[in-house]
Write a protein that holds these residues in place. Structure first.
Motif, mmCIF file in Angstrom:
data_model
loop_
_atom_site.group_PDB
_atom_site.id
_atom_site.type_symbol
_atom_site.label_atom_id
_atom_site.label_comp_id
_atom_site.label_asym_id
_atom_site.label_seq_id
_atom_site.Cartn_x
_atom_site.Cartn_y
_atom_site.Cartn_z
ATOM 1 N N VAL A 172 8.950 -10.501 -5.327
ATOM 2 C CA VAL A 172 7.541 -10.102 -5.414
ATOM 3 C C VAL A 172 7.053 -9.673 -4.042
ATOM 4 O O VAL A 172 7.548 -10.120 -3.012
ATOM 5 N N THR A 173 6.064 -8.789 -4.032
ATOM 6 C CA THR A 173 5.465 -8.321 -2.787
ATOM 7 C C THR A 173 3.957 -8.441 -2.906
ATOM 8 O O THR A 173 3.416 -8.647 -3.992
ATOM 9 N N GLY A 174 3.280 -8.291 -1.789
ATOM 10 C CA GLY A 174 1.821 -8.270 -1.788
ATOM 11 C C GLY A 174 1.160 -9.588 -2.128
ATOM 12 O O GLY A 174 0.057 -9.593 -2.657
ATOM 13 N N ASN A 190 -2.324 -14.028 -5.977
ATOM 14 C CA ASN A 190 -2.126 -12.724 -6.611
ATOM 15 C C ASN A 190 -0.932 -12.057 -5.951
ATOM 16 O O ASN A 190 -0.716 -12.219 -4.740
ATOM 17 N N TRP A 191 -0.157 -11.298 -6.735
ATOM 18 C CA TRP A 191 1.013 -10.613 -6.191
ATOM 19 C C TRP A 191 1.304 -9.381 -7.026
ATOM 20 O O TRP A 191 0.787 -9.214 -8.129
ATOM 21 N N ASN A 192 2.145 -8.512 -6.479
ATOM 22 C CA ASN A 192 2.586 -7.318 -7.200
ATOM 23 C C ASN A 192 3.732 -7.700 -8.124
ATOM 24 O O ASN A 192 4.559 -8.544 -7.782
ATOM 25 N N THR A 230 0.500 -11.659 -13.030
ATOM 26 C CA THR A 230 0.732 -11.598 -11.584
ATOM 27 C C THR A 230 -0.380 -12.287 -10.801
ATOM 28 O O THR A 230 -0.742 -11.871 -9.710
ATOM 29 N N SER A 231 -0.905 -13.345 -11.378
ATOM 30 C CA SER A 231 -1.922 -14.142 -10.692
ATOM 31 C C SER A 231 -1.874 -15.566 -11.232
ATOM 32 O O SER A 231 -1.389 -15.813 -12.334
#
Length: 81
Positions: free
Chosen positions: A21-23, A36-38, A67-68
């Motif tokens: 995962v990123t962000g 939260n993530w991408n 994604t949260s």
């Protein structure tokens, strides 16, 4: 030579592991934190884990498909990993 049986089957393609995962963002609010993530490629759900010590051991808190995640019941002024 005599052949009395032939078996044909299709091999499933190898499963591709999910990407990382990123962000990732974490927003603290009182005794909770909103994560939260991408989305990761090939992921169908995620593990949200935490520890009081860097490097673990970690406890799995949730397995969201979104994604949260909102982690509640935390203690103010405590560092979580």
């Amino acid at each position: 030579m005599q052949v009395d049986y032939v078996r044909v089957f299709q091999v499933s393609p190898p499963t591709v592991p999910p990407s990382t995962v990123t962000g990732l963002t974490a927003t603290a609010s009182g005794t909770s934190v909103s994560l939260n993530w991408n989305a990761a490629n090939n992921a169908t759900s995620y593990y949200v884990k935490r520890s009081l010590v860097s490097g673990g051991p970690y406890t799995t808190n949730a397995s969201p498909v979104a994604t949260s995640y909102s982690d509640t019941g935390l203690t103010n002024c405590t560092t979580y990993y």
